[in-house]
Scaffold this motif. Sequence first.
Motif, PDB file in Angstrom:
ATOM      1  N   GLY A 137       0.796  -1.225   0.000  1.00  0.00           N
ATOM      2  CA  GLY A 137       0.000   0.000   0.000  1.00  0.00           C
ATOM      3  C   GLY A 137       0.826   1.272   0.000  1.00  0.00           C
ATOM      4  N   LEU A 138       0.117   2.388  -0.024  1.00  0.00           N
ATOM      5  CA  LEU A 138       0.738   3.710   0.024  1.00  0.00           C
ATOM      6  C   LEU A 138       0.736   4.204   1.463  1.00  0.00           C
ATOM      7  CD1 LEU A 138      -1.087   5.427  -2.972  1.00  0.00           C
ATOM      8  CD2 LEU A 138       1.196   4.443  -2.973  1.00  0.00           C
ATOM      9  N   ARG A 139       1.808   4.845   1.878  1.00  0.00           N
ATOM     10  CA  ARG A 139       1.881   5.433   3.214  1.00  0.00           C
ATOM     11  C   ARG A 139       2.222   6.911   3.122  1.00  0.00           C
ATOM     12  NH1 ARG A 139       4.449   1.461   7.777  1.00  0.00           N
ATOM     13  NH2 ARG A 139       2.846  -0.114   7.611  1.00  0.00           N
ATOM     14  N   VAL A 140       1.503   7.697   3.903  1.00  0.00           N
ATOM     15  CA  VAL A 140       1.782   9.124   4.060  1.00  0.00           C
ATOM     16  C   VAL A 140       2.161   9.297   5.523  1.00  0.00           C
ATOM     17  CG1 VAL A 140       0.843  11.452   3.957  1.00  0.00           C
ATOM     18  CG2 VAL A 140       0.084   9.732   2.293  1.00  0.00           C
ATOM     19  N   CYS A 141       3.388   9.713   5.787  1.00  0.00           N
ATOM     20  CA  CYS A 141       3.883   9.843   7.160  1.00  0.00           C
ATOM     21  C   CYS A 141       4.129  11.316   7.457  1.00  0.00           C
ATOM     22  CB  CYS A 141       5.179   9.067   7.337  1.00  0.00           C
ATOM     23  SG  CYS A 141       5.017   7.315   6.971  1.00  0.00           S
ATOM     24  N   LEU A 142       3.415  11.865   8.431  1.00  0.00           N
ATOM     25  CA  LEU A 142       3.559  13.251   8.843  1.00  0.00           C
ATOM     26  C   LEU A 142       4.365  13.280  10.135  1.00  0.00           C
ATOM     27  CD1 LEU A 142       2.909  16.291   8.781  1.00  0.00           C
ATOM     28  CD2 LEU A 142       0.742  15.737   9.898  1.00  0.00           C
ATOM     29  N   VAL A 143       5.526  13.939  10.110  1.00  0.00           N
ATOM     30  CA  VAL A 143       6.367  14.041  11.300  1.00  0.00           C
ATOM     31  C   VAL A 143       5.752  15.082  12.223  1.00  0.00           C
ATOM     32  CG1 VAL A 143       8.669  14.506  12.192  1.00  0.00           C
ATOM     33  CG2 VAL A 143       8.404  13.401   9.960  1.00  0.00           C
ATOM     34  N   LEU A 144       5.304  14.648  13.395  1.00  0.00           N
ATOM     35  CA  LEU A 144       4.647  15.537  14.351  1.00  0.00           C
ATOM     36  C   LEU A 144       5.630  16.190  15.308  1.00  0.00           C
ATOM     37  CD1 LEU A 144       1.589  13.259  15.249  1.00  0.00           C
ATOM     38  CD2 LEU A 144       1.631  15.212  13.674  1.00  0.00           C
ATOM     39  N   GLN A 145       6.690  15.455  15.662  1.00  0.00           N
ATOM     40  CA  GLN A 145       7.632  15.979  16.648  1.00  0.00           C
ATOM     41  C   GLN A 145       8.969  15.266  16.501  1.00  0.00           C
ATOM     42  OE1 GLN A 145       6.236  15.345  20.617  1.00  0.00           O
ATOM     43  NE2 GLN A 145       7.700  16.732  21.527  1.00  0.00           N
ATOM     44  N   ASP A 160      17.692  13.578  19.107  1.00  0.00           N
ATOM     45  CA  ASP A 160      17.934  13.534  20.555  1.00  0.00           C
ATOM     46  C   ASP A 160      16.647  13.514  21.373  1.00  0.00           C
ATOM     47  OD1 ASP A 160      20.637  13.559  20.052  1.00  0.00           O
ATOM     48  OD2 ASP A 160      20.821  15.731  20.282  1.00  0.00           O
ATOM     49  N   SER A 161      15.565  14.075  20.826  1.00  0.00           N
ATOM     50  CA  SER A 161      14.313  14.126  21.587  1.00  0.00           C
ATOM     51  C   SER A 161      13.338  13.023  21.185  1.00  0.00           C
ATOM     52  CB  SER A 161      13.651  15.495  21.396  1.00  0.00           C
ATOM     53  OG  SER A 161      13.344  15.691  20.031  1.00  0.00           O
ATOM     54  N   GLY A 162      13.796  12.084  20.366  1.00  0.00           N
ATOM     55  CA  GLY A 162      12.901  11.024  19.896  1.00  0.00           C
ATOM     56  C   GLY A 162      12.184  11.441  18.628  1.00  0.00           C
ATOM     57  N   PHE A 163      11.064  10.786  18.373  1.00  0.00           N
ATOM     58  CA  PHE A 163      10.420  10.941  17.072  1.00  0.00           C
ATOM     59  C   PHE A 163       8.961  10.527  17.192  1.00  0.00           C
ATOM     60  CE2 PHE A 163       9.943   8.953  12.684  1.00  0.00           C
ATOM     61  CZ  PHE A 163       9.998  10.143  11.995  1.00  0.00           C
ATOM     62  N   THR A 164       8.063  11.378  16.724  1.00  0.00           N
ATOM     63  CA  THR A 164       6.641  11.050  16.679  1.00  0.00           C
ATOM     64  C   THR A 164       6.152  11.283  15.259  1.00  0.00           C
ATOM     65  OG1 THR A 164       6.382  11.822  18.959  1.00  0.00           O
ATOM     66  CG2 THR A 164       4.369  11.505  17.686  1.00  0.00           C
ATOM     67  N   TYR A 197      17.628  10.423   4.179  1.00  0.00           N
ATOM     68  CA  TYR A 197      16.939  11.704   4.210  1.00  0.00           C
ATOM     69  C   TYR A 197      16.709  12.098   5.664  1.00  0.00           C
ATOM     70  CZ  TYR A 197      15.866  10.433  -0.603  1.00  0.00           C
ATOM     71  OH  TYR A 197      15.967  10.061  -1.916  1.00  0.00           O
ATOM     72  N   SER A 198      17.121  13.301   6.018  1.00  0.00           N
ATOM     73  CA  SER A 198      16.866  13.820   7.350  1.00  0.00           C
ATOM     74  C   SER A 198      15.489  14.469   7.343  1.00  0.00           C
ATOM     75  CB  SER A 198      17.944  14.845   7.707  1.00  0.00           C
ATOM     76  OG  SER A 198      17.721  15.346   8.989  1.00  0.00           O
ATOM     77  N   VAL A 199      14.634  14.075   8.295  1.00  0.00           N
ATOM     78  CA  VAL A 199      13.284  14.629   8.358  1.00  0.00           C
ATOM     79  C   VAL A 199      13.030  15.181   9.751  1.00  0.00           C
ATOM     80  CG1 VAL A 199      12.364  13.122   6.558  1.00  0.00           C
ATOM     81  CG2 VAL A 199      12.220  12.399   8.929  1.00  0.00           C
ATOM     82  N   GLY A 200      12.186  16.206   9.814  1.00  0.00           N
ATOM     83  CA  GLY A 200      11.848  16.832  11.079  1.00  0.00           C
ATOM     84  C   GLY A 200      10.394  17.247  11.102  1.00  0.00           C
ATOM     85  N   GLU A 201      10.014  17.912  12.168  1.00  0.00           N
ATOM     86  CA  GLU A 201       8.628  18.318  12.372  1.00  0.00           C
ATOM     87  C   GLU A 201       8.052  19.042  11.159  1.00  0.00           C
ATOM     88  OE1 GLU A 201       6.123  21.063  15.510  1.00  0.00           O
ATOM     89  OE2 GLU A 201       8.009  20.163  16.145  1.00  0.00           O
ATOM     90  N   THR A 223       5.912  21.669   4.048  1.00  0.00           N
ATOM     91  CA  THR A 223       4.931  22.169   3.083  1.00  0.00           C
ATOM     92  C   THR A 223       3.647  22.608   3.761  1.00  0.00           C
ATOM     93  OG1 THR A 223       3.934  20.008   2.766  1.00  0.00           O
ATOM     94  CG2 THR A 223       5.798  20.551   1.341  1.00  0.00           C
ATOM     95  N   ALA A 224       2.841  23.353   3.036  1.00  0.00           N
ATOM     96  CA  ALA A 224       1.518  23.748   3.526  1.00  0.00           C
ATOM     97  C   ALA A 224       0.633  22.512   3.694  1.00  0.00           C
ATOM     98  CB  ALA A 224       0.879  24.733   2.555  1.00  0.00           C
ATOM     99  N   LEU A 225       0.930  21.467   2.940  1.00  0.00           N
ATOM    100  CA  LEU A 225       0.166  20.224   3.042  1.00  0.00           C
ATOM    101  C   LEU A 225       0.245  19.659   4.462  1.00  0.00           C
ATOM    102  CD1 LEU A 225      -1.510  17.971   1.759  1.00  0.00           C
ATOM    103  CD2 LEU A 225       0.635  16.936   0.978  1.00  0.00           C
ATOM    104  N   SER A 226       1.397  19.798   5.117  1.00  0.00           N
ATOM    105  CA  SER A 226       1.510  19.273   6.478  1.00  0.00           C
ATOM    106  C   SER A 226       0.578  19.998   7.437  1.00  0.00           C
ATOM    107  CB  SER A 226       2.949  19.351   6.975  1.00  0.00           C
ATOM    108  OG  SER A 226       3.377  20.682   7.103  1.00  0.00           O
ATOM    109  N   GLN A 227       0.335  21.289   7.213  1.00  0.00           N
ATOM    110  CA  GLN A 227      -0.608  22.039   8.045  1.00  0.00           C
ATOM    111  C   GLN A 227      -2.028  21.524   7.855  1.00  0.00           C
ATOM    112  OE1 GLN A 227       0.261  24.223  10.407  1.00  0.00           O
ATOM    113  NE2 GLN A 227       2.349  23.681   9.835  1.00  0.00           N
ATOM    114  N   ILE A 228      -2.358  21.185   6.629  1.00  0.00           N
ATOM    115  CA  ILE A 228      -3.685  20.644   6.335  1.00  0.00           C
ATOM    116  C   ILE A 228      -3.870  19.284   7.006  1.00  0.00           C
ATOM    117  CG2 ILE A 228      -5.157  19.732   4.477  1.00  0.00           C
ATOM    118  CD1 ILE A 228      -3.890  21.933   2.696  1.00  0.00           C
TER     119      ILE A 228
END
Length: 119
Positions: A31-39, A74-78, A51-55, A112-117
């Motif tokens: 399947g397809l996955r969309v992962c939004l980094v919250l924290q 250092d603070s983990g990942f959500t 790839y380095s990813v963040g909030e 991106t603005a998409l993450s706000q949506i």
Amino acid sequence: MIDVNSKTFSSFTMYKEPNTKIIDTETAYAGLRVCLVLQGGAVWKINKQCYSVGEGDIVLFNDFQKRCIVRYGDSGFTVHVMQLDRRAFVDPSNYLFFCSCIKNINGVLKGTALSQILK
């Protein structure tokens, strides 16, 4: 318009502590996955590229891309994971279209603005 069967959609939130054991074997999931980094942040390895990813970043996967998280910040990942089964798409060509788009953008959308949506 793209019709999606809501019964094939699922989502969950994944929490990883800073000292969580790292899994360094890349695997693919159906399947397809969309992962939004919250924290927090992490380094995601996708098809042997890191790839380095963040909030606020969005990471997209099709079911052909192998991936794993090789390092947490250092603070983990959500991260909130939204998953669409390939059966979700009434027209299979729409599924193939999304798979090819994800492959072409390397799967990472930064701040991106998409993450706000999605939030």
